[in-house]
Design an enzyme around this catalytic site. Sequence first.
Site, PDB file in Angstrom:
ATOM      1  N   SER A  21       0.834  -1.200   0.000  1.00 60.99           N
ATOM      2  CA  SER A  21       0.000   0.000   0.000  1.00 60.99           C
ATOM      3  C   SER A  21       0.870   1.252   0.000  1.00 60.99           C
ATOM      4  O   SER A  21       1.885   1.329   0.692  1.00 60.99           O
ATOM      5  CB  SER A  21      -0.900   0.001   1.237  1.00 60.99           C
ATOM      6  OG  SER A  21      -1.681   1.178   1.250  1.00 60.99           O
ATOM      7  N   LYS A  45      -3.454   2.535  -2.309  1.00 67.34           N
ATOM      8  CA  LYS A  45      -3.011   3.482  -1.283  1.00 67.34           C
ATOM      9  C   LYS A  45      -4.068   3.473  -0.179  1.00 67.34           C
ATOM     10  O   LYS A  45      -5.219   3.128  -0.422  1.00 67.34           O
ATOM     11  CB  LYS A  45      -2.925   4.877  -1.937  1.00 67.34           C
ATOM     12  CG  LYS A  45      -2.668   6.026  -0.996  1.00 67.34           C
ATOM     13  CD  LYS A  45      -1.226   6.088  -0.575  1.00 67.34           C
ATOM     14  CE  LYS A  45      -1.015   7.114   0.549  1.00 67.34           C
ATOM     15  NZ  LYS A  45       0.313   6.965   1.175  1.00 67.34           N
ATOM     16  N   ALA A  70       7.425  10.345   5.134  1.00 63.18           N
ATOM     17  CA  ALA A  70       6.250  10.833   5.864  1.00 63.18           C
ATOM     18  C   ALA A  70       5.386  11.539   4.826  1.00 63.18           C
ATOM     19  O   ALA A  70       5.486  12.748   4.622  1.00 63.18           O
ATOM     20  CB  ALA A  70       6.633  11.784   6.991  1.00 63.18           C
ATOM     21  N   VAL A  71       4.608  10.713   4.113  1.00 63.11           N
ATOM     22  CA  VAL A  71       3.735  11.246   3.068  1.00 63.11           C
ATOM     23  C   VAL A  71       2.493  11.864   3.714  1.00 63.11           C
ATOM     24  O   VAL A  71       1.934  12.839   3.222  1.00 63.11           O
ATOM     25  CB  VAL A  71       3.359  10.114   2.073  1.00 63.11           C
ATOM     26  CG1 VAL A  71       2.322  10.579   1.070  1.00 63.11           C
ATOM     27  CG2 VAL A  71       4.606   9.599   1.346  1.00 63.11           C
ATOM     28  N   ASN A 125      -5.570  -0.246   7.696  1.00 60.97           N
ATOM     29  CA  ASN A 125      -4.285   0.350   8.071  1.00 60.97           C
ATOM     30  C   ASN A 125      -4.349   0.730   9.548  1.00 60.97           C
ATOM     31  O   ASN A 125      -4.924   1.739   9.925  1.00 60.97           O
ATOM     32  CB  ASN A 125      -3.991   1.565   7.178  1.00 60.97           C
ATOM     33  CG  ASN A 125      -2.659   2.205   7.504  1.00 60.97           C
ATOM     34  OD1 ASN A 125      -2.052   1.915   8.543  1.00 60.97           O
ATOM     35  ND2 ASN A 125      -2.198   3.086   6.637  1.00 60.97           N
ATOM     36  N   CYS A 128       0.126   3.053  10.365  1.00 64.61           N
ATOM     37  CA  CYS A 128       0.916   4.170   9.839  1.00 64.61           C
ATOM     38  C   CYS A 128       1.586   4.882  11.031  1.00 64.61           C
ATOM     39  O   CYS A 128       0.903   5.257  11.982  1.00 64.61           O
ATOM     40  CB  CYS A 128       0.018   5.134   9.070  1.00 64.61           C
ATOM     41  SG  CYS A 128       0.945   6.521   8.400  1.00 64.61           S
ATOM     42  N   LYS A 163      -3.404  -4.615   8.888  1.00 69.08           N
ATOM     43  CA  LYS A 163      -1.957  -4.388   8.758  1.00 69.08           C
ATOM     44  C   LYS A 163      -1.401  -3.783  10.042  1.00 69.08           C
ATOM     45  O   LYS A 163      -1.840  -2.719  10.489  1.00 69.08           O
ATOM     46  CB  LYS A 163      -1.696  -3.458   7.574  1.00 69.08           C
ATOM     47  CG  LYS A 163      -0.215  -3.230   7.313  1.00 69.08           C
ATOM     48  CD  LYS A 163      -0.023  -2.494   6.006  1.00 69.08           C
ATOM     49  CE  LYS A 163       1.430  -2.176   5.739  1.00 69.08           C
ATOM     50  NZ  LYS A 163       1.591  -1.401   4.500  1.00 69.08           N
ATOM     51  N   ASN A 189       4.202  -2.733   8.786  1.00 66.95           N
ATOM     52  CA  ASN A 189       4.264  -1.388   8.206  1.00 66.95           C
ATOM     53  C   ASN A 189       5.668  -0.828   8.446  1.00 66.95           C
ATOM     54  O   ASN A 189       6.521  -1.510   9.020  1.00 66.95           O
ATOM     55  CB  ASN A 189       3.209  -0.495   8.863  1.00 66.95           C
ATOM     56  CG  ASN A 189       2.708   0.595   7.907  1.00 66.95           C
ATOM     57  OD1 ASN A 189       3.502   1.236   7.216  1.00 66.95           O
ATOM     58  ND2 ASN A 189       1.412   0.795   7.865  1.00 66.95           N
TER      59      ASN A 189
HETATM   60  C1  LIG Z   1       6.263   6.211   0.056  1.00 67.20           C
HETATM   61  C2  LIG Z   1       5.532   5.206   0.912  1.00 67.20           C
HETATM   62  C3  LIG Z   1       4.169   5.359   1.137  1.00 67.20           C
HETATM   63  C4  LIG Z   1       3.477   4.436   1.926  1.00 67.20           C
HETATM   64  N1  LIG Z   1       2.134   4.573   2.132  1.00 67.20           N
HETATM   65  C5  LIG Z   1       1.447   3.640   2.841  1.00 67.20           C
HETATM   66  C6  LIG Z   1       0.027   3.708   2.978  1.00 67.20           C
HETATM   67  O1  LIG Z   1      -0.637   4.599   2.452  1.00 67.20           O
HETATM   68  N2  LIG Z   1      -0.579   2.749   3.722  1.00 67.20           N
HETATM   69  C7  LIG Z   1       0.100   1.717   4.322  1.00 67.20           C
HETATM   70  O2  LIG Z   1      -0.518   0.860   4.974  1.00 67.20           O
HETATM   71  N3  LIG Z   1       1.441   1.608   4.176  1.00 67.20           N
HETATM   72  C8  LIG Z   1       2.124   2.548   3.451  1.00 67.20           C
HETATM   73  N4  LIG Z   1       3.476   2.422   3.301  1.00 67.20           N
HETATM   74  C9  LIG Z   1       4.179   1.272   3.922  1.00 67.20           C
HETATM   75  C10 LIG Z   1       4.340   0.120   2.916  1.00 67.20           C
HETATM   76  O3  LIG Z   1       3.097  -0.357   2.470  1.00 67.20           O
HETATM   77  C11 LIG Z   1       5.149  -1.036   3.533  1.00 67.20           C
HETATM   78  O4  LIG Z   1       4.455  -1.546   4.657  1.00 67.20           O
HETATM   79  C12 LIG Z   1       6.538  -0.613   3.970  1.00 67.20           C
HETATM   80  O5  LIG Z   1       7.097   0.325   3.085  1.00 67.20           O
HETATM   81  C13 LIG Z   1       7.488  -1.806   4.101  1.00 67.20           C
HETATM   82  O6  LIG Z   1       7.634  -2.475   2.869  1.00 67.20           O
HETATM   83  P1  LIG Z   1       8.899  -2.204   1.880  1.00 67.20           P
HETATM   84  O7  LIG Z   1      10.129  -2.350   2.700  1.00 67.20           O
HETATM   85  O8  LIG Z   1       8.755  -3.217   0.792  1.00 67.20           O
HETATM   86  O9  LIG Z   1       8.735  -0.798   1.374  1.00 67.20           O
HETATM   87  C14 LIG Z   1       4.187   3.342   2.521  1.00 67.20           C
HETATM   88  C15 LIG Z   1       5.562   3.202   2.279  1.00 67.20           C
HETATM   89  C16 LIG Z   1       6.237   4.106   1.485  1.00 67.20           C
HETATM   90  C17 LIG Z   1       7.719   3.918   1.253  1.00 67.20           C
END
Ligand SMILES: Cc1cc2nc3c(=O)[nH]c(=O)nc-3n(C[C@H](O)[C@H](O)[C@H](O)COP(=O)(O)O)c2cc1C
Length: 302
Positions: A21, A45, A70-71, A125, A128, A163, A189
């Site tokens: 996500s 998302k 930190a989006v 979610n 976060c 999650k 997460n």
């Molecule tokens: C730019 C960005 C935006 C993210 N936005 C969300 C989100 O909207 N909702 C969510 O549950 N996780 C969000 N995540 C977390 C990812 O879904 C994931 O749990 C986390 O990045 C670990 O996986 P990775 O190491 O493969 O990135 C975000 C991560 C990144 C890097």
Amino acid sequence: MANLQIRISGINLVHPLLNASGILGSNKEGVNLLALMGFSGIVTKTFTKKPRKGYDPPIIIPLEYGFLNAVGLANPGIDKVKEVIEAAHEHGLPVIVSIGGQNPDDFAYLAGKAEEAGADVLELNMSCPHTPGYGIDITTTDKLLKEIASSVKSVVKIPVWAKLGYSKRLIKEAEILLSEGIDALVLINTLPGMVIDVYVGKPILSNKYGGLSGPAIHPVAVYSVYRVYQEFRCDIIGVGGVHDWKTLVEMLMAGARAVQIGTAIISFNDKLLVKRILEDLLKYMEERGFKDINELVGYALD
Ligand SMILES: Cc1cc2nc3c(=O)[nH]c(=O)nc-3n(C[C@H](O)[C@H](O)[C@H](O)COP(=O)(O)O)c2cc1C
């Protein structure tokens, strides 16, 4: 050729790779790109009730070992989720809609809206780490966790995934969610983090702190999956630092039945990422004599 099909919370996937996500799942163009890359389903998302602008830049910092972001849950609002779902369905892919609310009523409302718009699965979610009032902020008590899970389960028929991030409450949280009928857990997460610019003498992110992702968190994610699988033998989707066949196999052996990929999509910018991981996985399985991917799930447990 070995079987890569899996079934998780009643949903069939042709292979175990989903996007995570927050990575390309907020509009039609992003979904088209994910479909082109060959993911077996699309995770959106996190959608909230109203559109959210998110934080001002800088919102994402590349690090040697991942990203700090930190989006701020920027998204177009739940009323726009239908177009994302339809775009994925045009590619014949199941859609997992991630929703984020501030209380059980929000979650129930968002869940109803997402199901009505055609979602195949919901992902709550609850983790976060950088948006006050959302994510980890609203799962601080057992009571809230229970109420969110039960309010969503009482309004929808589709499978519900939750999650979680890593915390010392992980096993307790997993137990509560599973006992409320949550169908699968998505682990993990991002982890809270901060980077300081030593010349300016201030944190770099506009929000000061953010969520750490990528290879840096992979061992924490593997540990979390292993511990929860060891305790409950439930359906788990592993997330955190998966970027090649080996990190994928680790997740499966720890107990994940599917995985999600986030950071590697952004940092490699490689349209062949999924294809390459699956080819390498098949090679590994053949070499090691595994005929079915399901044989790998939980393999590392005693
Ligand atoms: C730019 C960005 C935006 C993210 N936005 C969300 C989100 O909207 N909702 C969510 O549950 N996780 C969000 N995540 C977390 C990812 O879904 C994931 O749990 C986390 O990045 C670990 O996986 P990775 O190491 O493969 O990135 C975000 C991560 C990144 C890097």
